[in-house]
Design a protein around this motif. Structure first.
Motif, PDB file in Angstrom:
ATOM      1  N   THR A 118       0.853  -1.190   0.000  1.00  0.00           N
ATOM      2  CA  THR A 118       0.000   0.000   0.000  1.00  0.00           C
ATOM      3  C   THR A 118       0.889   1.240   0.000  1.00  0.00           C
ATOM      4  N   CYS A 119       0.349   2.326  -0.509  1.00  0.00           N
ATOM      5  CA  CYS A 119       1.088   3.591  -0.561  1.00  0.00           C
ATOM      6  C   CYS A 119       1.162   4.220   0.818  1.00  0.00           C
ATOM      7  N   ASP A 120       2.355   4.601   1.207  1.00  0.00           N
ATOM      8  CA  ASP A 120       2.538   5.298   2.477  1.00  0.00           C
ATOM      9  C   ASP A 120       2.881   6.769   2.250  1.00  0.00           C
ATOM     10  N   VAL A 121       3.643   7.058   1.204  1.00  0.00           N
ATOM     11  CA  VAL A 121       4.042   8.425   0.892  1.00  0.00           C
ATOM     12  C   VAL A 121       3.814   8.662  -0.597  1.00  0.00           C
ATOM     13  N   VAL A 122       3.009   9.670  -0.924  1.00  0.00           N
ATOM     14  CA  VAL A 122       2.783  10.023  -2.329  1.00  0.00           C
ATOM     15  C   VAL A 122       3.857  11.015  -2.754  1.00  0.00           C
ATOM     16  N   LEU A 123       4.611  10.641  -3.771  1.00  0.00           N
ATOM     17  CA  LEU A 123       5.680  11.512  -4.272  1.00  0.00           C
ATOM     18  C   LEU A 123       5.170  12.491  -5.329  1.00  0.00           C
TER      19      LEU A 123
END
Length: 183
Positions: free
Chosen positions: A107-112
């Motif tokens: 799952t995504c934790d930090v959106v760049l």
């Protein structure tokens, strides 16, 4: 001749330039023919520019993901996103994100990065390969799946395809009309 004597502006221009009505009509007809012939080329040019912009943006974001996964030593995803925060949906034409999976739980934790691909509405995006939960996953060890994206324009000569090999390297090629599904 003066406008105060009741002449219209068009009559004044014709009188000053020495044009007859017939000459003016012929000039307008020639201009109309040139415009009619030029409009399809102009639309083709605009479509080409739009395709190139989307292609370059997506390629840049994929390269960012490949670099970030090596820099951070974490999984990095590029995936469609309905909410700009998580990998959700399958429509790459609306919005997609580049995000980091910090704890390897898929799952995504930090959106760049968030990319709006709304200009893809007149094109088709074909993604092939084993995607994790609808996302393209970049592995920190370089063990990526081979993936390809096809951006098919309604003017097929503007269609592009790029492939990402197992090492994260991206190569581009032009697609033929036979390689793109009908829009």
């Amino acid at each position: 001749l003066s406008p105060s004597k009741g002449l219209t502006l068009l009559e004044l221009l014709i009188a000053l330039k020495g044009l007859t009505l017939l000459e003016l009509l012929i000039a307008i007809a020639v201009f109309a023919i040139i415009a009619v012939l030029g409009v399809p080329s102009f639309y083709n040019y605009l479509d080409y520019q739009r395709t190139q912009a989307v292609f370059n943006d997506l390629k840049s974001n994929l390269q960012t993901a490949a670099i970030e996964t090596k820099t951070r030593h974490k999984f990095v995803y590029v995936c469609p996103s309905a909410d700009a925060a998580t990998c959700s949906g399958t429509d790459w034409r609306s919005r997609y994100i580049v995000c980091v999976d910090s704890n390897s739980d898929q799952t995504c934790d930090v959106v760049l990065k968030t990319a709006n691909a709304s200009s893809l509405q007149s094109m088709t995006v074909d993604v092939s390969a084993a995607l994790v939960a609808g996302a393209l996953r970049f592995h920190p060890g370089g063990e990526n799946n081979t993936t390809s994206f096809s951006l098919c324009s309604k003017f097929h000569e503007n269609s592009e395809k790029f492939a990402i090999n197992s090492f994260g390297s991206i190569s581009a090629s032009v697609l033929t009309a036979a390689e793109c599904p009908s829009s």
